[in-house]
Design a protein around this motif. Sequence first.
Motif, PDB file in Angstrom:
ATOM      1  N   ARG A  20       0.785  -1.208   0.072  1.00 25.87           N
ATOM      2  CA  ARG A  20       0.030   0.046  -0.100  1.00 25.87           C
ATOM      3  C   ARG A  20       0.922   1.145  -0.061  1.00 25.87           C
ATOM      4  O   ARG A  20       0.701   2.369  -0.658  1.00 25.87           O
ATOM      5  CB  ARG A  20      -0.961  -0.090   1.189  1.00 25.87           C
ATOM      6  CG  ARG A  20      -1.862   1.237   1.428  1.00 25.87           C
ATOM      7  CD  ARG A  20      -2.765   1.246   2.359  1.00 25.87           C
ATOM      8  NE  ARG A  20      -4.037   0.915   1.482  1.00 25.87           N
ATOM      9  CZ  ARG A  20      -5.067   0.482   1.758  1.00 25.87           C
ATOM     10  NH1 ARG A  20      -5.327   0.416   3.144  1.00 25.87           N
ATOM     11  NH2 ARG A  20      -6.036   0.201   0.943  1.00 25.87           N
ATOM     12  N   PHE A  21       1.865   1.255   0.982  1.00 26.93           N
ATOM     13  CA  PHE A  21       2.817   2.169   1.043  1.00 26.93           C
ATOM     14  C   PHE A  21       3.291   2.715  -0.680  1.00 26.93           C
ATOM     15  O   PHE A  21       3.572   3.662  -1.069  1.00 26.93           O
ATOM     16  CB  PHE A  21       3.937   2.064   1.804  1.00 26.93           C
ATOM     17  CG  PHE A  21       4.866   3.069   2.113  1.00 26.93           C
ATOM     18  CD1 PHE A  21       4.567   4.169   3.101  1.00 26.93           C
ATOM     19  CD2 PHE A  21       6.235   3.093   1.650  1.00 26.93           C
ATOM     20  CE1 PHE A  21       5.611   5.248   3.280  1.00 26.93           C
ATOM     21  CE2 PHE A  21       7.140   4.162   2.116  1.00 26.93           C
ATOM     22  CZ  PHE A  21       6.627   5.272   2.673  1.00 26.93           C
ATOM     23  N   GLN A  24       0.822   4.090  -3.022  1.00 27.80           N
ATOM     24  CA  GLN A  24       0.697   5.453  -2.798  1.00 27.80           C
ATOM     25  C   GLN A  24       1.912   6.415  -3.359  1.00 27.80           C
ATOM     26  O   GLN A  24       1.500   7.325  -3.756  1.00 27.80           O
ATOM     27  CB  GLN A  24       0.623   5.692  -1.369  1.00 27.80           C
ATOM     28  CG  GLN A  24      -0.655   5.439  -0.822  1.00 27.80           C
ATOM     29  CD  GLN A  24      -0.828   5.451   0.826  1.00 27.80           C
ATOM     30  OE1 GLN A  24      -0.032   5.451   1.465  1.00 27.80           O
ATOM     31  NE2 GLN A  24      -2.194   5.130   1.520  1.00 27.80           N
ATOM     32  N   HIS A  25       2.960   5.958  -3.305  1.00 28.35           N
ATOM     33  CA  HIS A  25       4.070   6.882  -3.704  1.00 28.35           C
ATOM     34  C   HIS A  25       4.173   6.614  -5.198  1.00 28.35           C
ATOM     35  O   HIS A  25       4.415   7.612  -5.982  1.00 28.35           O
ATOM     36  CB  HIS A  25       5.483   6.196  -3.043  1.00 28.35           C
ATOM     37  CG  HIS A  25       5.839   6.791  -1.716  1.00 28.35           C
ATOM     38  ND1 HIS A  25       6.154   8.119  -1.653  1.00 28.35           N
ATOM     39  CD2 HIS A  25       5.694   6.176  -0.577  1.00 28.35           C
ATOM     40  CE1 HIS A  25       6.095   8.002  -0.272  1.00 28.35           C
ATOM     41  NE2 HIS A  25       6.002   7.103   0.362  1.00 28.35           N
ATOM     42  N   ALA A  27       1.234   6.653  -7.122  1.00 24.52           N
ATOM     43  CA  ALA A  27       0.239   7.469  -7.569  1.00 24.52           C
ATOM     44  C   ALA A  27       0.816   8.890  -7.384  1.00 24.52           C
ATOM     45  O   ALA A  27       0.550   9.506  -8.040  1.00 24.52           O
ATOM     46  CB  ALA A  27      -0.812   7.213  -6.704  1.00 24.52           C
ATOM     47  N   SER A  28       1.624   9.072  -6.448  1.00 25.06           N
ATOM     48  CA  SER A  28       2.128  10.698  -6.009  1.00 25.06           C
ATOM     49  C   SER A  28       3.116  10.729  -7.058  1.00 25.06           C
ATOM     50  O   SER A  28       3.046  11.975  -7.609  1.00 25.06           O
ATOM     51  CB  SER A  28       2.822  10.853  -4.668  1.00 25.06           C
ATOM     52  OG  SER A  28       1.755  10.632  -3.820  1.00 25.06           O
ATOM     53  N   SER A  88       5.779  10.452   3.671  1.00 22.09           N
ATOM     54  CA  SER A  88       4.279  10.536   4.001  1.00 22.09           C
ATOM     55  C   SER A  88       3.601  10.030   2.619  1.00 22.09           C
ATOM     56  O   SER A  88       4.254   9.257   1.950  1.00 22.09           O
ATOM     57  CB  SER A  88       3.847  11.897   4.341  1.00 22.09           C
ATOM     58  OG  SER A  88       4.194  12.559   3.532  1.00 22.09           O
ATOM     59  N   ASN A  89       2.668  10.721   2.285  1.00 23.51           N
ATOM     60  CA  ASN A  89       1.859  10.182   1.000  1.00 23.51           C
ATOM     61  C   ASN A  89       2.423  10.902  -0.094  1.00 23.51           C
ATOM     62  O   ASN A  89       1.870  10.620  -1.133  1.00 23.51           O
ATOM     63  CB  ASN A  89       0.499  10.997   1.281  1.00 23.51           C
ATOM     64  CG  ASN A  89       0.275  12.415   1.238  1.00 23.51           C
ATOM     65  OD1 ASN A  89       1.312  13.108   1.509  1.00 23.51           O
ATOM     66  ND2 ASN A  89      -0.326  12.843   0.706  1.00 23.51           N
ATOM     67  N   ASP A 104      -2.417  14.794  -3.624  1.00 19.11           N
ATOM     68  CA  ASP A 104      -3.497  14.135  -3.264  1.00 19.11           C
ATOM     69  C   ASP A 104      -4.175  13.389  -4.888  1.00 19.11           C
ATOM     70  O   ASP A 104      -4.968  13.961  -5.330  1.00 19.11           O
ATOM     71  CB  ASP A 104      -4.829  14.982  -3.006  1.00 19.11           C
ATOM     72  CG  ASP A 104      -6.037  14.117  -2.360  1.00 19.11           C
ATOM     73  OD1 ASP A 104      -6.181  12.884  -2.595  1.00 19.11           O
ATOM     74  OD2 ASP A 104      -6.858  14.834  -1.745  1.00 19.11           O
ATOM     75  N   ILE A 106      -5.746  10.734  -5.704  1.00 21.64           N
ATOM     76  CA  ILE A 106      -7.120  10.277  -5.796  1.00 21.64           C
ATOM     77  C   ILE A 106      -8.178  11.237  -6.092  1.00 21.64           C
ATOM     78  O   ILE A 106      -8.811  11.243  -7.009  1.00 21.64           O
ATOM     79  CB  ILE A 106      -7.527   9.370  -4.382  1.00 21.64           C
ATOM     80  CG1 ILE A 106      -6.846   8.159  -4.362  1.00 21.64           C
ATOM     81  CG2 ILE A 106      -9.036   9.258  -4.389  1.00 21.64           C
ATOM     82  CD1 ILE A 106      -6.827   7.414  -2.778  1.00 21.64           C
TER      83      ILE A 106
END
Length: 129
Positions: A20-21, A24-25, A27-28, A88-89, A104, A106
């Motif tokens: 998951r981590f 998220q990276h 996607a960022s 972080s995200n 962000d 999403i």
Amino acid sequence: MKRLRQLIRCFRAALHILLRFGAQHQASLAALKKRYLREWKEPQNGVSCMVKLDIQQQGSLYLVTQQYYRNDQYQVTESWLATYGWHSNGHLIAIGRSCYLICDPIRQLLYLENWPDEGDRTVDTYHLN
């Protein structure tokens, strides 16, 4: 046997967190390759204002460029270097100034948090262009 099952559960939970981590990276980082826009009207005179934000990777750094417009007339370009924060995200940390660019992916938004030496801290929201 019970201890083995517990160990397997802990391993699966840790693997899930790592995946998951990583997602998220990913996607960022993908969000940083897109162009963003912020639009508003000045309340005093109704002038239409717009800022275009573009991010380009420059080796291990990122060049953030903001182009300012009033009534569709170009005003000024401001650029600054940043480094990617992975803890972080996913966000960019400005070099030589006090601001963060927070992803962000999403909602397809970027948040630019700026806190000058003098004045109030601001957070501007940029939408995918």
